[in-house]
Design a protein around this motif. Sequence first.
Motif, mmCIF file in Angstrom:
data_model
loop_
_atom_site.group_PDB
_atom_site.id
_atom_site.type_symbol
_atom_site.label_atom_id
_atom_site.label_comp_id
_atom_site.label_asym_id
_atom_site.label_seq_id
_atom_site.Cartn_x
_atom_site.Cartn_y
_atom_site.Cartn_z
ATOM 1 N N TYR A 56 -0.003 -1.922 -48.164
ATOM 2 C CA TYR A 56 0.878 -2.899 -47.539
ATOM 3 C C TYR A 56 1.305 -2.507 -46.126
ATOM 4 O O TYR A 56 2.123 -3.193 -45.520
ATOM 5 C CB TYR A 56 2.108 -3.129 -48.425
ATOM 6 C CG TYR A 56 1.794 -4.048 -49.590
ATOM 7 C CD1 TYR A 56 1.889 -5.425 -49.447
ATOM 8 C CD2 TYR A 56 1.363 -3.538 -50.802
ATOM 9 C CE1 TYR A 56 1.574 -6.271 -50.485
ATOM 10 C CE2 TYR A 56 1.036 -4.377 -51.861
ATOM 11 C CZ TYR A 56 1.152 -5.747 -51.699
ATOM 12 O OH TYR A 56 0.817 -6.583 -52.727
ATOM 13 N N GLY A 57 0.741 -1.421 -45.616
ATOM 14 C CA GLY A 57 1.080 -1.015 -44.254
ATOM 15 C C GLY A 57 2.551 -0.698 -44.083
ATOM 16 O O GLY A 57 3.130 -0.958 -43.013
ATOM 17 N N ASP A 95 5.464 -5.418 -42.840
ATOM 18 C CA ASP A 95 5.347 -6.545 -41.917
ATOM 19 C C ASP A 95 4.833 -7.770 -42.675
ATOM 20 O O ASP A 95 3.623 -7.940 -42.849
ATOM 21 C CB ASP A 95 4.404 -6.179 -40.770
ATOM 22 C CG ASP A 95 4.369 -7.238 -39.684
ATOM 23 O OD1 ASP A 95 5.096 -8.236 -39.813
ATOM 24 O OD2 ASP A 95 3.628 -7.049 -38.710
ATOM 25 N N SER A 96 5.738 -8.611 -43.155
ATOM 26 C CA SER A 96 5.374 -9.838 -43.868
ATOM 27 C C SER A 96 6.485 -10.857 -43.693
ATOM 28 O O SER A 96 7.667 -10.523 -43.831
ATOM 29 C CB SER A 96 5.162 -9.562 -45.365
ATOM 30 O OG SER A 96 4.954 -10.770 -46.075
ATOM 31 N N GLN A 245 -0.887 -9.768 -47.770
ATOM 32 C CA GLN A 245 -1.353 -8.553 -48.443
ATOM 33 C C GLN A 245 -1.363 -8.718 -49.954
ATOM 34 O O GLN A 245 -2.276 -8.253 -50.641
ATOM 35 C CB GLN A 245 -0.478 -7.358 -48.048
ATOM 36 C CG GLN A 245 -0.521 -7.020 -46.569
ATOM 37 C CD GLN A 245 0.694 -7.567 -45.842
ATOM 38 O OE1 GLN A 245 1.131 -8.698 -46.096
ATOM 39 N NE2 GLN A 245 1.262 -6.773 -44.931
ATOM 40 N N ALA A 246 -0.332 -9.383 -50.503
ATOM 41 C CA ALA A 246 -0.272 -9.583 -51.949
ATOM 42 C C ALA A 246 -1.372 -10.513 -52.426
ATOM 43 O O ALA A 246 -1.948 -10.311 -53.508
ATOM 44 C CB ALA A 246 1.101 -10.143 -52.337
ATOM 45 N N GLU A 247 -1.691 -11.544 -51.643
ATOM 46 C CA GLU A 247 -2.771 -12.457 -52.017
ATOM 47 C C GLU A 247 -4.102 -11.712 -52.077
ATOM 48 O O GLU A 247 -4.968 -12.026 -52.895
ATOM 49 C CB GLU A 247 -2.857 -13.617 -51.028
ATOM 50 C CG GLU A 247 -1.637 -14.531 -51.008
ATOM 51 C CD GLU A 247 -1.459 -15.340 -52.285
ATOM 52 O OE1 GLU A 247 -2.431 -15.458 -53.060
ATOM 53 O OE2 GLU A 247 -0.338 -15.837 -52.505
ATOM 54 N N ARG A 248 -4.262 -10.712 -51.232
ATOM 55 C CA ARG A 248 -5.499 -9.923 -51.243
ATOM 56 C C ARG A 248 -5.503 -8.885 -52.362
ATOM 57 O O ARG A 248 -6.567 -8.398 -52.756
ATOM 58 C CB ARG A 248 -5.663 -9.206 -49.902
ATOM 59 C CG ARG A 248 -5.933 -10.140 -48.729
ATOM 60 C CD ARG A 248 -5.886 -9.370 -47.414
ATOM 61 N NE ARG A 248 -6.131 -10.245 -46.260
ATOM 62 C CZ ARG A 248 -5.897 -9.902 -45.003
ATOM 63 N NH1 ARG A 248 -5.413 -8.678 -44.732
ATOM 64 N NH2 ARG A 248 -6.129 -10.748 -44.026
ATOM 65 N N ASN A 249 -4.323 -8.517 -52.869
ATOM 66 C CA ASN A 249 -4.196 -7.492 -53.915
ATOM 67 C C ASN A 249 -3.289 -8.008 -55.036
ATOM 68 O O ASN A 249 -2.202 -7.474 -55.263
ATOM 69 C CB ASN A 249 -3.606 -6.210 -53.323
ATOM 70 C CG ASN A 249 -4.444 -5.654 -52.179
ATOM 71 O OD1 ASN A 249 -5.422 -4.958 -52.404
ATOM 72 N ND2 ASN A 249 -4.049 -5.971 -50.949
#
Length: 317
Positions: A56-57, A95-96, A245-249
Amino acid sequence: MNHFKTYMLLAGLTALFAGAGYLIGGPTGMAIALVLAVAMNAFSYWNADKIVLRTYGAVEVDESHREPLIRDYAIDVAEMAAKAGLPRPRITVIDSVQPNAFATGRDPAHAAVAATTGLLSLLTRDEIRGVMAHELAHVKNRDTLTMTVTATIAGAISALANFAFFFGGSRDEEGNGGGIGGMIGAIALAILAPIAAMLVQMAISRAREYEADRVGAHIAGDSGSLARALEKIEAYARGGYENVQAERNPATAHMFIINPLAGKGADNLFSTHPATHNRVEALMRLGVGQGARRVAVPVSEPAVRPSGLGGKAGPWG
């Protein structure tokens, strides 16, 4: 009890991993998958928190940060951790634009909490305190090991299932492809293994969220602020504030205080959280603090959307 749940979870996910290996490569594939699963379990125990934070950086911050919102956030987390009898966790920012948060780490001495820039921009300080108190409750209840290890291994099972689909199923003793039966097995694996992994997640997550809400309300000293924060986060998450990021993971979705996924397609399979309105009602019945009263929560599009840790239009640099 939480350690027992963790061991049962690891055993269940290991069995799924071994089954996936069998369908891909027969007995040899199962043996290889078992070895990989044991290695993955050990690696996840020690490093899963670092993997999730890196995914998630997350950027570590402290009480001396020049941005007031981040400084207040760090001060409040440190103060509430001390109040709860916990070591100061690593305090990070993601960063979201979507307001959300999670906790990770194998135990309280190695814990980290993460809040998104959207959370710090769109919620009041009391509401942010309520959210982070909930995350500290997960640390105090030792939920974070289970949550973090589940995220990494369930994600690996999903990846293995997708590989099985393209690989084409198990092979016979002569090394030939599994034919129609193998292809059917691979398709079944690609569909069922991720669902099975998600069912394991769901079996432990709903009661855990209610308990973290209850303990978090006492840590923050205010159940009403947490209730209002839950309603706001839910509204923003469903109102177009996507957590990329959550949509990708998606296998990490259960870690967040509110399901971060947009609910499109297979996202609904990862919905491990209790209904937000039920959590809010439970918090209102708890009645902790002066803010414990039900009020309408207006959620409107802000004049400037949160722009991230390094965005020119935002205060995060």
